[in-house]
Design a protein around this motif. Structure first.
Motif, PDB file in Angstrom:
ATOM      1  N   LEU A  77      -4.907  12.892   3.230  1.00 40.77           N
ATOM      2  CA  LEU A  77      -4.292  13.015   4.544  1.00 40.77           C
ATOM      3  C   LEU A  77      -4.369  14.458   5.051  1.00 40.77           C
ATOM      4  O   LEU A  77      -4.413  14.703   6.258  1.00 40.77           O
ATOM      5  N   ARG A  78      -4.424  15.409   4.145  1.00 41.42           N
ATOM      6  CA  ARG A  78      -4.540  16.823   4.510  1.00 41.42           C
ATOM      7  C   ARG A  78      -5.975  17.203   4.902  1.00 41.42           C
ATOM      8  O   ARG A  78      -6.215  18.277   5.448  1.00 41.42           O
ATOM      9  N   GLN A  79      -6.911  16.353   4.602  1.00 48.01           N
ATOM     10  CA  GLN A  79      -8.335  16.672   4.715  1.00 48.01           C
ATOM     11  C   GLN A  79      -8.740  16.979   6.161  1.00 48.01           C
ATOM     12  O   GLN A  79      -8.358  16.285   7.088  1.00 48.01           O
ATOM     13  N   LEU A  84     -19.568  14.497   6.253  1.00 44.54           N
ATOM     14  CA  LEU A  84     -19.636  13.101   5.823  1.00 44.54           C
ATOM     15  C   LEU A  84     -18.311  12.357   5.955  1.00 44.54           C
ATOM     16  O   LEU A  84     -18.250  11.166   5.657  1.00 44.54           O
ATOM     17  N   HIS A  85     -17.258  13.051   6.366  1.00 45.17           N
ATOM     18  CA  HIS A  85     -15.962  12.376   6.451  1.00 45.17           C
ATOM     19  C   HIS A  85     -15.167  12.876   7.654  1.00 45.17           C
ATOM     20  O   HIS A  85     -15.434  13.950   8.200  1.00 45.17           O
ATOM     21  N   LEU A  86     -14.177  12.080   8.040  1.00 47.50           N
ATOM     22  CA  LEU A  86     -13.306  12.402   9.167  1.00 47.50           C
ATOM     23  C   LEU A  86     -12.098  13.197   8.700  1.00 47.50           C
ATOM     24  O   LEU A  86     -11.839  13.336   7.500  1.00 47.50           O
ATOM     25  N   ALA A  87     -11.328  13.700   9.647  1.00 46.59           N
ATOM     26  CA  ALA A  87     -10.044  14.320   9.327  1.00 46.59           C
ATOM     27  C   ALA A  87      -9.094  13.242   8.800  1.00 46.59           C
ATOM     28  O   ALA A  87      -9.142  12.084   9.224  1.00 46.59           O
ATOM     29  N   GLY A  88      -8.230  13.611   7.865  1.00 49.03           N
ATOM     30  CA  GLY A  88      -7.368  12.652   7.177  1.00 49.03           C
ATOM     31  C   GLY A  88      -6.548  11.765   8.090  1.00 49.03           C
ATOM     32  O   GLY A  88      -6.400  10.563   7.832  1.00 49.03           O
ATOM     33  N   GLU A  89      -6.004  12.314   9.175  1.00 46.80           N
ATOM     34  CA  GLU A  89      -5.143  11.520  10.049  1.00 46.80           C
ATOM     35  C   GLU A  89      -5.915  10.457  10.825  1.00 46.80           C
ATOM     36  O   GLU A  89      -5.314   9.569  11.421  1.00 46.80           O
ATOM     37  N   GLN A  90      -7.253  10.519  10.801  1.00 47.48           N
ATOM     38  CA  GLN A  90      -8.056   9.519  11.495  1.00 47.48           C
ATOM     39  C   GLN A  90      -8.304   8.267  10.655  1.00 47.48           C
ATOM     40  O   GLN A  90      -8.688   7.227  11.205  1.00 47.48           O
ATOM     41  N   PHE A  91      -8.095   8.363   9.330  1.00 47.72           N
ATOM     42  CA  PHE A  91      -8.411   7.200   8.492  1.00 47.72           C
ATOM     43  C   PHE A  91      -7.366   6.882   7.432  1.00 47.72           C
ATOM     44  O   PHE A  91      -7.323   5.770   6.923  1.00 47.72           O
ATOM     45  N   ILE A  93      -3.973   7.022   7.617  1.00 45.97           N
ATOM     46  CA  ILE A  93      -2.720   6.445   8.119  1.00 45.97           C
ATOM     47  C   ILE A  93      -3.043   5.597   9.346  1.00 45.97           C
ATOM     48  O   ILE A  93      -4.171   5.599   9.832  1.00 45.97           O
ATOM     49  N   SER A  94      -2.042   4.910   9.861  1.00 47.11           N
ATOM     50  CA  SER A  94      -2.249   4.037  11.014  1.00 47.11           C
ATOM     51  C   SER A  94      -2.274   4.830  12.312  1.00 47.11           C
ATOM     52  O   SER A  94      -1.869   5.991  12.386  1.00 47.11           O
ATOM     53  N   LYS A  95      -2.731   4.160  13.348  1.00 43.97           N
ATOM     54  CA  LYS A  95      -2.762   4.763  14.675  1.00 43.97           C
ATOM     55  C   LYS A  95      -1.345   5.120  15.133  1.00 43.97           C
ATOM     56  O   LYS A  95      -1.114   6.174  15.735  1.00 43.97           O
ATOM     57  N   ALA A  96      -0.375   4.258  14.839  1.00 44.67           N
ATOM     58  CA  ALA A  96       1.006   4.507  15.253  1.00 44.67           C
ATOM     59  C   ALA A  96       1.601   5.695  14.513  1.00 44.67           C
ATOM     60  O   ALA A  96       2.309   6.523  15.107  1.00 44.67           O
ATOM     61  N   GLN A  97       1.338   5.788  13.212  1.00 45.36           N
ATOM     62  CA  GLN A  97       1.879   6.915  12.463  1.00 45.36           C
ATOM     63  C   GLN A  97       1.229   8.228  12.910  1.00 45.36           C
ATOM     64  O   GLN A  97       1.885   9.270  12.998  1.00 45.36           O
ATOM     65  N   ARG A  98      -0.036   8.160  13.218  1.00 44.64           N
ATOM     66  CA  ARG A  98      -0.733   9.343  13.729  1.00 44.64           C
ATOM     67  C   ARG A  98      -0.117   9.804  15.051  1.00 44.64           C
ATOM     68  O   ARG A  98       0.080  11.005  15.284  1.00 44.64           O
ATOM     69  N   ALA A  99       0.213   8.860  15.936  1.00 46.55           N
ATOM     70  CA  ALA A  99       0.834   9.202  17.216  1.00 46.55           C
ATOM     71  C   ALA A  99       2.199   9.839  17.009  1.00 46.55           C
ATOM     72  O   ALA A  99       2.573  10.791  17.716  1.00 46.55           O
ATOM     73  N   PHE A 100       2.956   9.335  16.028  1.00 43.74           N
ATOM     74  CA  PHE A 100       4.257   9.913  15.710  1.00 43.74           C
ATOM     75  C   PHE A 100       4.106  11.360  15.252  1.00 43.74           C
ATOM     76  O   PHE A 100       4.849  12.254  15.688  1.00 43.74           O
ATOM     77  N   ARG A 101       3.158  11.625  14.405  1.00 42.32           N
ATOM     78  CA  ARG A 101       2.937  12.981  13.924  1.00 42.32           C
ATOM     79  C   ARG A 101       2.513  13.917  15.064  1.00 42.32           C
ATOM     80  O   ARG A 101       2.968  15.058  15.146  1.00 42.32           O
ATOM     81  N   GLU A 102       1.675  13.415  15.952  1.00 41.12           N
ATOM     82  CA  GLU A 102       1.249  14.229  17.090  1.00 41.12           C
ATOM     83  C   GLU A 102       2.424  14.525  18.019  1.00 41.12           C
ATOM     84  O   GLU A 102       2.527  15.627  18.575  1.00 41.12           O
TER      85      GLU A 102
END
Length: 699
Positions: A77-79, A84-91, A93-102
């Motif tokens: 999640l810290r990544q 070859l990979h995305l940022a941790g919050e993109q994969f 956790i869920s879209k809703a949890q990501r929105a909460f963190r933002e």
């Protein structure tokens, strides 16, 4: 919208029932945990009516009432994003949890700018104050209070679990009787589905629902690392957090030593420290003072004045939640972790005693700090909704756990059991993912704790099985928060903030699906058709259920890729990494294997190989290619060859599906052209998922 102030809704937002009154709803969520919140929000988004009953006026558990809004994130999640990979919050956790963190980041800028880590905690990549976390959570549920889909009942606790038993059927939970702590009265809430989301598993004990406490016996879970006898007294410690500000001496809050300081064993001065030590292979031991870049204050700092994360300035705010510290001159220190007792499986009187002692221990630790060179610490009760800066309730690591259809075991999570693999067990009925880099067991002082070491303590990225949310012999109750079907050992990884949010989301969707269909939780958790339908439902809403680090929640093929992987039809090219490689080409052998898995064809192994370039022991896809050949679904490329490692085109896949699934053929290619372009992995998932959905609908 109902107004809020300092992270708490105005009184008008709360539902206050009269003495003896009964409220009926579709879903009842019981508890003030983080999972209780995410389960409630999830069900509300599906337009269901929900009743959330909790002990405090603030929602959010770990983030708020327990005063630990420094998220315990795993390494993935810290990544940050890479080639070859995305940022941790993109994969991760869920879209809703990501929105909460933002949203939390937006609510707590640093010097007027939004930053990734507003608090600058060094143990967490995201930390804010409890008030900011509560405010962000309130904003998300406020519309549902406004339209009365949500009934939020606060300052109440469960008194009795209501059940019914019909002939030939398991006992069913139908509702809960609650006591209003503020008004000294009782009321009842009944529901089609009840979610157990208390922090200690209260409904399990109260309703005498099948459950376990503490460290199990080997025969109970099958975990080889356990002893033969159960040790329920071996539980994880609690910590009563306190929020403090580093300030001037004139503005500090000097406190008195609690009675028994330095004398009672839970107030032992020898266990306290103001320093943190690290050991480097080259330089040896290094000492970090309390206010230094990697000291205890910045460990869980919640707010900072400087733009530079490592700088600590007056006005910075931290939560004291210091578990263990290794030092060269002392073998063990445990800060304000309270280890002498336990809260689960004890009498109410003993529980209250340990709660008081845990609070006293934190005050003792704070007194120690103020009298050992750090007098300029100010209590910030305005951020914890208390007069003394202490959290509303202790930080809870372990609950009474329900005995579920599936118990998540050490063998399902630890690196030992998955050599040379990037993932732990991928449960077929997965409804979520989680990751914490090790099994973080904060044991209490009871003797007999099992302490995994080496690869036994390292946790690989894991999944959340649907069947771990369903009690083995009780209907109508969803196990959530820390009461789901983990073991004592695996709870240590499933209890972290991001994972508990995911558990709540899965609980909310399971309850929602049960209300919509009218089916029992057991039927939903054991029938393949319903499992796949629910997995599609989850992923369609941006919730990952399988570990891929290169497919984001908002990817147009996210649902197809995730469900096909969960079903074991199309997974990674290599088990040694988390890559799906969505744009990579697909070989003929891979397509054959995926199609055999999808159609669940009976495997064929002829005595004589059909193709000279695909022989037993010579090619990994021999069995699946022969199976399709026996069913007359594939042919070679001429001269007795199959050419298994050649790339397949979209057109060739179309020819194959015309034979294999003619009724689903047109639907399958609705979004994918049939041309001579080489087929991509994402396209294979998309096309086969469409065939899969057609077959599910036909059942």
């Amino acid at each position: 919208m109902p107004p809020q102030s300092n992270g708490v809704f105005a009184e008008s937002a709360f539902t206050r029932l009269a003495n003896g009154e009964t409220l009926q709803c579709s879903i009842l969520v019981v508890g003030g945990s983080l999972a209780a919140y995410s389960a409630t929000l999830t069900a509300l988004k599906q337009n269901l009516d929900v009743c959330l009953v909790q002990p405090h006026r603030v929602v959010g558990g770990q983030f708020t009432s327990q005063a630990l809004p420094a998220s315990d994130d795993g390494d993935l999640l810290r990544q940050t994003a890479g080639t070859l990979h995305l940022a941790g919050e993109q994969f991760a956790i869920s879209k809703a949890q990501r929105a909460f963190r933002e949203r939390m980041r937006s609510l707590q800028p640093v010097q007027g700018r939004k930053v990734d880590n507003p608090g600058g905690s060094w143990v967490s990549p995201l930390s804010v104050t409890p008030v900011v976390a509560a405010t962000a959570m309130n904003e998300a549920i406020a519309p549902y209070l406004d339209n009365q889909k949500l009934k939020l009942i606060v300052e109440a606790e469960p008194l009795e679990v209501l059940t019914e038993t019909l002939p030939g059927k398991p006992r069913r939970v139908t509702g809960v009787v609650f006591g209003d702590r503020k008004r000294n009265l009782s009321f009842t809430v009944t529901a089609k589905v009840v979610i157990e989301a208390t922090d200690l598993g209260d409904l399990l004990e109260m309703g005498e629902i099948e459950s376990r406490v503490g460290q199990e016996a080997r025969h109970e879970t099958g975990e080889a690392i356990l002893p033969e006898e159960a040790r329920p007294q071996c539980q994880q410690s609690i910590t009563w957090d306190v929020v403090v500000e580093y300030t001037s001496l004139e503005q500090s809050s000097p406190i008195k030593a609690p009675p028994g300081y330095g004398r009672d064993r839970w107030l032992g001065v020898h266990e306290f420290t103001e320093r943190f030590w690290t050991k480097d292979k080259r330089t040896g031991w290094q000492k970090w003072e309390f206010l230094s870049a990697f000291g205890i204050f910045r460990y869980r700092r919640l707010a900072r004045r400087s733009h530079h994360e490592k700088e600590v300035l007056p006005g910075d705010i931290s939560v004291i939640n210091w578990g263990t510290s290794t030092e060269p001159d002392r073998p063990f220190c445990c800060g304000n972790d309270y280890r002498p007792g336990r809260l689960v499986g004890v009498s109410p009187a003993e529980k209250q005693l340990h709660l008081k002692r845990a609070r006293d221990r934190t005050f003792a630790y704070l007194y120690y700090l103020q009298t050992h060179g750090l007098p300029n610490l100010k209590l910030r009760g305005d951020l914890t909704w208390t007069a003394d800066g202490m959290a509303l309730e202790p930080y809870i690591r372990e609950a009474r756990r329900g005995i579920a259809l599936t118990t998540i075991r050490h063998e399902d999570v630890a690196m030992t059991f998955f050599p040379h693999q990037a993932r732990a067990r991928c449960f077929d009925d997965t409804v979520g993912i989680g990751q914490y880099h090790y099994l973080d067991l904060h044991g209490n002082d009871e003797p007999g704790h099992v302490s995994p070491k080496g690869k036994d303590v390292i946790a690989l990225p894991f999944t959340l099985p649907l069947s771990a949310l369903v009690p083995i012999a009780t209907e109508g109750l969803v196990l959530s928060s820390k009461s789901l079907g983990t073991s004592h050992i695996t709870n240590a990884a499933y209890r972290m903030h991001p994972v508990e949010w995911a558990i709540g989301e899965a609980s909310g969707f399971l309850a929602t699906y049960a209300v919509w269909t009218g089916l029992t939780l057991r039927e939903l958790a054991t029938h393949p058709r319903h499992i796949r339908k629910l997995q599609g439902f989850l992923t369609r809403n941006g919730i990952p259920i399988f570990w891929f680090d290169d497919v984001a929640q908002d990817d147009p093929d996210f649902e197809a890729i995730q469900v096909m992987a969960a079903a074991g039809i199309i997974r990674s090219e290599s088990q040694a990494d988390l890559h799906f490689r969505p744009h990579a080409t697909v070989t003929r052998a891979v397509v054959c294997t995926a199609l055999v898995n999808l159609l669940q064809l009976e495997k064929r192994l002829p005595a004589i190989p059909s193709f000279w370039d695909v022989r037993p022991g010579g090619h990994w896809a021999y069995e699946t290619i022969e199976t399709l050949s026996a069913h007359r679904l594939v042919a070679g490329v001429g001269y007795g060859r199959f050419d298994p490692d050649a790339a397949m085109t979209r057109e060739q896949l179309g020819f194959l599906l015309k034979k294999a699934a003619p009724d689903a053929y047109k639907q399958a290619f609705a979004q994918t052209p049939q041309d001579k372009q080489v087929l991509q992995r994402r396209e294979l998932s998309r096309v086969l998922y469409s065939v899969w959905q057609h077959r599910l609908d036909a059942l």
